[in-house]
Design an enzyme around this catalytic site. Structure first.
Site, mmCIF file in Angstrom:
data_model
loop_
_atom_site.group_PDB
_atom_site.id
_atom_site.type_symbol
_atom_site.label_atom_id
_atom_site.label_comp_id
_atom_site.label_asym_id
_atom_site.label_seq_id
_atom_site.Cartn_x
_atom_site.Cartn_y
_atom_site.Cartn_z
ATOM 1 N N ARG A 1 0.808 -1.181 -0.151
ATOM 2 C CA ARG A 1 0.133 0.022 0.061
ATOM 3 C C ARG A 1 0.965 1.181 0.137
ATOM 4 N NH1 ARG A 1 -1.408 1.629 4.883
ATOM 5 N NH2 ARG A 1 -2.321 -0.530 5.584
ATOM 6 N N TYR B 1 -17.548 18.170 -13.574
ATOM 7 C CA TYR B 1 -18.104 16.797 -13.623
ATOM 8 C C TYR B 1 -18.903 16.657 -12.557
ATOM 9 C CZ TYR B 1 -17.543 11.551 -13.295
ATOM 10 O OH TYR B 1 -17.801 10.423 -13.325
ATOM 11 N N ASP C 1 -8.672 20.253 -13.197
ATOM 12 C CA ASP C 1 -8.991 18.919 -13.610
ATOM 13 C C ASP C 1 -8.733 18.883 -15.002
ATOM 14 O OD1 ASP C 1 -9.957 16.806 -14.560
ATOM 15 O OD2 ASP C 1 -11.874 16.359 -13.071
ATOM 16 N N LYS D 1 -9.126 7.807 -18.760
ATOM 17 C CA LYS D 1 -9.389 8.636 -20.139
ATOM 18 C C LYS D 1 -8.205 8.598 -21.065
ATOM 19 C CE LYS D 1 -13.668 9.202 -18.319
ATOM 20 N NZ LYS D 1 -13.554 9.183 -16.867
HETATM 21 C C1 PLP Z 1 -13.342 15.409 -15.888
HETATM 22 C C2 PLP Z 1 -13.546 14.288 -14.938
HETATM 23 N N1 PLP Z 1 -12.877 14.371 -13.841
HETATM 24 C C3 PLP Z 1 -13.089 13.307 -13.034
HETATM 25 C C4 PLP Z 1 -13.552 12.198 -13.501
HETATM 26 C C5 PLP Z 1 -13.559 11.015 -12.548
HETATM 27 O O1 PLP Z 1 -12.885 9.941 -12.931
HETATM 28 P P1 PLP Z 1 -12.987 8.444 -12.541
HETATM 29 O O2 PLP Z 1 -14.241 8.127 -13.228
HETATM 30 O O3 PLP Z 1 -11.767 7.799 -13.166
HETATM 31 O O4 PLP Z 1 -13.379 8.241 -11.163
HETATM 32 C C6 PLP Z 1 -14.278 12.153 -14.550
HETATM 33 C C7 PLP Z 1 -15.002 10.816 -15.163
HETATM 34 O O5 PLP Z 1 -15.768 10.790 -16.106
HETATM 35 C C8 PLP Z 1 -14.250 13.272 -15.551
HETATM 36 O O6 PLP Z 1 -14.767 13.156 -16.662
#
Ligand code: PLP
Length: 383
Positions: A52, A104, A176, A201
């Site tokens: 971990r 998001y 982000d 992504k």
């Molecule tokens: C812009 C953005 N940030 C964060 C996330 C969250 O990521 P995860 O689905 O890997 O938890 C997403 C998921 O679609 C996203 O589009």
């Protein structure tokens, strides 16, 4: 193999954080699928005690992504949301955060439904307007959390201007960068303190792993993130670390194709009689096209377009053949979705309409197939 300090972006993507395995010479960092490490004698070990806390595959990925984003260190987590949750622990009760209003949905859920229970306050602001950001700042504002471009209406925030506001008010700027990718946008170079990615992504890029990463610049944040990654334990697994590490090797070439295909599809859709509006930062009709040219390197693989009615949007989503109807984004294969009933179904209709997310909007995560095939597919789906 030794990475020269002058190495350029695509070279960094392929080599940073990785050396041939010392025991075998394997050029690819192995998947260290182990939970613990044998110690030679009491108090004597090779820097690895428990998985971990430390894992060599994860460490290689973290060093790789820190170099790609130009940060001091990176920390990999089990999902993008786990990474956002981890950086939220930099805040303390009584703190206030200014957040992009069209953030998001999972981020909004974490902030609104979980973190407000711990004495944190959030203001949701149209961060594309710096005057509104400035006005939202309070004496207890500790963080600005922005997304640019936003999903799915592709609104941009000026990272440099927002970083200036954060600095003047003694707050951290968190970006982000999932939607753009580090090829298209380098927030740390523009003044951000922390960058977040859902590695699910573009960084992984092959739709076969869920993960997240936080890239930090301040020494105190490096110490805290290292501590919290171990203390809360939402680590990325060795296999997922390996998959993302493989993904980042091709990030630069994949993004070049995502950018080219995104532009080609946006231009095709802009000229189609059944499409009333195309939202893509690479089109001169985008209201922030000048900002996009300044702060983005290529305009990415995400776009949305309006076909006038919900029925028409349904017709397109059900009519595609090569593209796949699915949530998520950033993979090599093209995905199409209807945000109002899929990714943003939990957002109240009045909020959706206020940000321009109509029921007739369709979103595409443009993959890296031949653009002509994608255009043929859209052509027949729109017919
Ligand atoms: C812009 C953005 N940030 C964060 C996330 C969250 O990521 P995860 O689905 O890997 O938890 C997403 C998921 O679609 C996203 O589009």
């Amino acid at each position: 193999m030794k990475l020269p300090p002058s190495a350029r972006f695509s070279t960094v993507c392929i080599h940073a954080g990785q050396v041939p395995d010392p025991s075998t010479g394997a050029i690819v960092t192995p998947i260290f699928q182990t939970s613990t490490y044998v110690q030679e004698e009491l108090g004597k070990h090779k820097g690895f005690e428990y998985a971990r806390t430390q894992n060599p595959t994860r460490s290689a990925l973290e060093a790789n992504i820190a170099a790609i984003e130009g940060g001091t260190a990176a920390f990999a987590f089990a999902s993008g949301m786990a990474a956002i949750d981890a950086i939220s622990t930099l805040l303390q009760s009584g703190g206030h955060v200014v957040v992009t209003d069209n953030t998001y949905g999972g981020t909004f859920r974490l902030f609104d439904k979980v973190l407000t229970r711990y004495g944190l306050e959030f203001s949701y602001v149209d961060t594309s307007r710096t005057d509104l950001v400035e006005r939202a700042m309070r004496p207890n504002t500790r963080m600005l959390f922005i997304e640019t471009p936003t999903n799915p209406v592709m609104r941009l925030t000026d990272i440099k201007a927002t970083a200036d506001i954060a600095r003047r008010h003694g707050a951290r700027l968190v970006v982000d960068n999932t939607f753009a990718s580090p090829v298209v946008q380098r927030p740390i170079a523009l003044g951000a303190d922390i960058v977040i990615h859902s590695t699910t992504k573009y960084l992984n890029g092959h739709s076969d792993s869920v993960g997240g990463v936080a890239i930090v610049t301040r020494d105190e944040d490096v110490q805290w993130l290292r501590f919290i990654q171990n203390a809360a334990g939402a680590i990325l697994s060795p296999l997922d670390s390996w998959l993302v590490l493989r993904g980042t090797k091709t990030l630069a070439v994949r993004m070049a194709q995502h950018n080219a295909n995104g532009q080609a599809l946006a231009e095709f859709l802009a000229g189609h009689p059944k499409v009333s509006q195309v939202l893509y930062p690479g089109l001169p009709t985008h209201p922030q096209h000048d900002l996009a040219k300044r702060q983005m390197n290529g305009f990415g693989g995400m776009l949305s377009f309006d076909v006038g009615t919900f029925e028409a949007a349904r017709h397109v989503c059900n009519g595609i053949r090569l593209m796949s109807l699915a949530e998520s984004l950033g993979g090599v294969e093209t995905l199409i979705c209807h945000p109002a009933s899929m990714t943003h179904a939990s957002v109240p209709p009045e909020t959706r309409h206020a940000i321009g997310l109509t029921d007739s909007l369709v979103r595409i995560s443009v993959g890296i197939e031949d653009a002509a095939d994608l255009i043929d597919d859209l052509q027949q789906a729109l017919a």
